[in-house]
Structure formats: structure tokens, C-alpha cells
Design a protein around this motif. Sequence first.
Motif, short mmCIF file in Angstrom:
data_model
loop_
_atom_site.label_atom_id
_atom_site.label_comp_id
_atom_site.label_asym_id
_atom_site.label_seq_id
_atom_site.Cartn_x
_atom_site.Cartn_y
_atom_site.Cartn_z
N HIS A 1 0.71 -1.24 -0.04
CA HIS A 1 -0.22 -0.08 -0.02
C HIS A 1 0.74 1.22 -0.21
O HIS A 1 0.73 2.21 -0.63
CB HIS A 1 -1.19 -0.02 1.17
CG HIS A 1 -2.18 -1.03 1.12
ND1 HIS A 1 -1.85 -2.42 1.42
CD2 HIS A 1 -3.27 -1.08 0.40
CE1 HIS A 1 -3.35 -2.77 0.95
NE2 HIS A 1 -3.85 -2.03 0.26
N ASP B 1 -3.42 -2.39 -6.95
CA ASP B 1 -4.29 -3.17 -5.70
C ASP B 1 -5.50 -3.95 -6.57
O ASP B 1 -6.54 -3.03 -6.90
CB ASP B 1 -4.67 -2.57 -4.71
CG ASP B 1 -5.12 -3.31 -3.42
OD1 ASP B 1 -5.49 -4.30 -3.72
OD2 ASP B 1 -5.23 -2.49 -2.40
N HIS C 1 -11.60 -4.60 -2.12
CA HIS C 1 -11.91 -3.35 -1.16
C HIS C 1 -11.11 -2.31 -1.86
O HIS C 1 -11.61 -0.80 -1.86
CB HIS C 1 -11.12 -3.54 0.31
CG HIS C 1 -9.76 -3.50 0.10
ND1 HIS C 1 -9.17 -4.58 0.87
CD2 HIS C 1 -8.59 -2.77 -0.41
CE1 HIS C 1 -7.65 -4.48 0.78
NE2 HIS C 1 -7.56 -3.49 -0.04
#
Lengths: 239, 245
Positions: free
Chosen positions: A111, A200, A204
Motif C-alpha cells: 500500500h 491493488d 476493497h
Amino acid sequence: MAARALLTRKTLASVLRKDARPLGVGAAVATHSRGLHVYTLPDLEYDYGALEPAISGEIMQLHHQKHHQTYITNYNKALEQLQDAVAKADSSAVVKLQAAIKFNGGGHINHSIFWKNLAPVREGGGEPPKGSLGWAIDTHFGSFEALIQKVNAEGAALQGSGWVWLGLDKELKRLVVETTANQDPLVTKAPNLIPLLGIDVWEHAYYLQYKNVRPDYLKNIWKVINWKYANDVYEKESS
Amino acid sequence: MASLGLQNVAGINLLFKEGPKVNAKFELKPPPYPLNGLEPVMSQQTLEFHWGKHHRTYVENLKKQVVGTELDGKSLEEIIVTAYNKGDILPAFNNAAQVWNHDFFWECMKPGGGGKPSGELLELIERDFGSFEKFLDEFKAAAATQFGSGWAWLAYKASKLDGENAANPPSADEDNKLVVIKSPNAVNPLVWGGYYPLLTIDVWEHAYYLDFQNRRPDYISVFMDKLVSWDAVSSRLEQAKALSA
Ligand SMILES: [Fe+2]
Ligand SMILES: [Fe+2]
């Protein structure tokens, strides 16, 4: 390594912990220079809403404040347990902690890179790479569009949760597109791989806006990719 | 395919009353309640996407993958075990297993579900986990700690592993007991042989993100408190015991 430079941290030595370990063991470890670090959530260089409409502010806020923070919290926890286990020479506990360290530490590494890979359009987000990375992409993939297609196809095909990467193979001096499962960082694929761009593809990352349509998320994210960052890493690592 | 695997699959076929074995047509089975039937715990919007989009896509992609191949005409369970291929999975596995998993998952819930099981199911839970509360803790922990996407299961471990696909189940366990296990992505206990699934929870983020966002533990708790159909679990236990006797 590029990833390491991104990690925000401060040494535990400067922060006295209430839940200190038993004195004898703790004191011995604390005197070593490799004291335990406490990782903290890195700030974003843009507002949560600044990537709209490609990525909604709500997604960015949850993703950063909740998901990334949880990886950091659990990574710190696992490292603390690891330090205790090492101090006690408890090998089975050390080995058992590896899965949590890989997952949560990987979540933090990935992240941290991801936020750097994004930029608002008015700050250059989506502008195709200039400089030597642009040339390298043309050389290895044929064209910038061909790279995008390859990343989108591999990202869409990835089962479950994970990441799709553009990486630099430092040994073979070539660009690669790879996927990793869950929060495995790119380096788990091969030690000589340097992440330039990571996308990603956990649900989510896009669900509140794109629901089940991951390909649309992949199509739109290119509008806010910060190629300047990827180019900087590429130039630094390939020189 | 080893014959043991097929026997096992045939048993499961009976157990879950799956479709015809010849020219099997896979269909999107609706949940046994309306899409707003689990409100307010699981929203209609979640069901509209989870069943109406995700589940539907698994069915449609499976049909495309199977048509004209050696898998055409096999039952869903046979495709799952064949395509699992001892862990070296073939392309049809993910869609086939996800169709089965979602069919199974919808039937694990009911409006006004939750609470505590009774009868033999409760007795076995107490015998094998110590108490219902300890079972709850173990099941919730398995669901919360599945890294990434996947499923947590309560299963009846009925007999010795058949070995064919038994690469990575917890094989040290005794037989004829209830066990909690978790599985990544599309994997389910059918591929291990000897396991009869009784209950599952979907912990892919799409299962809870619209209602709970990142709060997976809250979703798991409310699933156990308000949604589980213990009747369905009990009747599966009965069938599992009969088939494995
Ligand atoms: Fe993420
Ligand atoms: Fe699902």
C-alpha cells in the motif's frame, strides 16, 4: 531497496512502552541497535477526493485509514511477538509468526507503494511515462498501450485478492508484468524484482464504486497513475 | 480419475441432490428466500450483486468453459474434483467451485436465523469443540484470519482421506468428528475427500463490503447471530452421517 525507503517508521527506543517485556530480556534487546521499530501510516500526498472520478474519495479514505492502518497495526503486533519469540529462542513461535508478518508486512509495503503510484490529474496523474522508462516500455512491450492491455488482462484474471505489478528485473535488466496473491510483495516472486507500479486488485480497492466489474476499475485507474514516480524508481534502480 | 474420488463425489451428489449427470446444465439457482429476505442484516443490494452478478458470472463462465470439453456432461461435483487436479488447478475449477460454494452458502442462511442449534448437532458440537461458545470462537477466528479471499467451514470429517486430492487438509485429525477449516479463494472441502461440508461463510470482500466495508469481524458475528440456518446444518449432518456409515 525502493520499498524500504518508502516505509515510514520511528524507533521504539524513543517511545517507552507500557507493556514492556520482562526486564531482563527487554533490557538486553533494547541495548542492541536493531531495536524494534513502530511503523506508522504514511500520509498521502493528495486529498482523498483528489483522484475522483477514477477512484472515489470514500474508497480512498477507507482504503488508507482502515485497510492500510490495520495491516500496520497487525504488522507491529507480529513484530513485537517475533522479538519476544527470538529473545526466548522459541523457534516454533518464530516460524509460526511468518505468515502474519508476510501478510501484514506485505500489506504495508504494497500500500505504501500504491499511494505513490497514484496522483491527481492536475498533478500529472495519467500522463504517460517520459524519460527512460517510456523507452523501456516500448522496447519490452511494444507500446505503452500494449503494456496497459497486459496489466489489465492479468489483473482481471487474478483469482481472489492480490496485486498486479510492473517490475524491473535488476538482474536481467528488463521490465516484467507479474501478479502476486493476497498481500505478497513483488519481491516474493524473485529477489531481484523491483516494483515500479503496483495495482491493488483486492475488492476493497474498487467495490464501493465498481462493484463486481474489476475490468472497469482497471481501465480507469490509468487516468491517475503517477508515472513520474515509476520513472524515478526505474532510473535510480537501473543506473 | 481414481475410483475412490468418484465414489466420494457420487456420495456428495446424492447428499446435495444435484442435477442430472448427463448433459448437466448449470443454472443460477435463486436463494431460498427473496433478495430482501435477509434485511437488515444482509442488504438487498448485497444480494443483488452477490447473487445477481458474482454468482451469475461464475455460472455463465463455467458454462462457456465446459462446453465441448471432456468436462461436458459431468456433474458440478465431478468437475470440481477433476479440475482441482490435486491442487494443480485447471481453468474450470474456480468457476465450478464458486458455483457450488454460493449455492451452498445461500442455503446456509435464512430470514430470522442464528441462535443456537439443538439435538444431535449441538451434542456433537459440544463433544468436539467443548461448548457451543468455543465452536463459535473457533469458527469466527477461522473466518477472520483467512488471508485474502476465501471461505470458512464447519464440516463433518467422516472417513479416512482417500489420498487422491489430500495434499493439504489437516489430516492428523481423527475421523467422524466435526471440524472447522478455512479455504482460500474457490477451494472447498469436497476436493479433500472425506469431508462433508455442513456450514460455510463467504469471506470474500464482496460478501460484506457494501454492508460492513472493512469490518469483516462484524459481518462474521452478525452472520452467526442472525443468519445461520441451523435447520439446514442439522439436516446436512444427518445426511453426512447416513452416507458415511
Ligand atoms: Fe488494498
Ligand atoms: Fe461470494
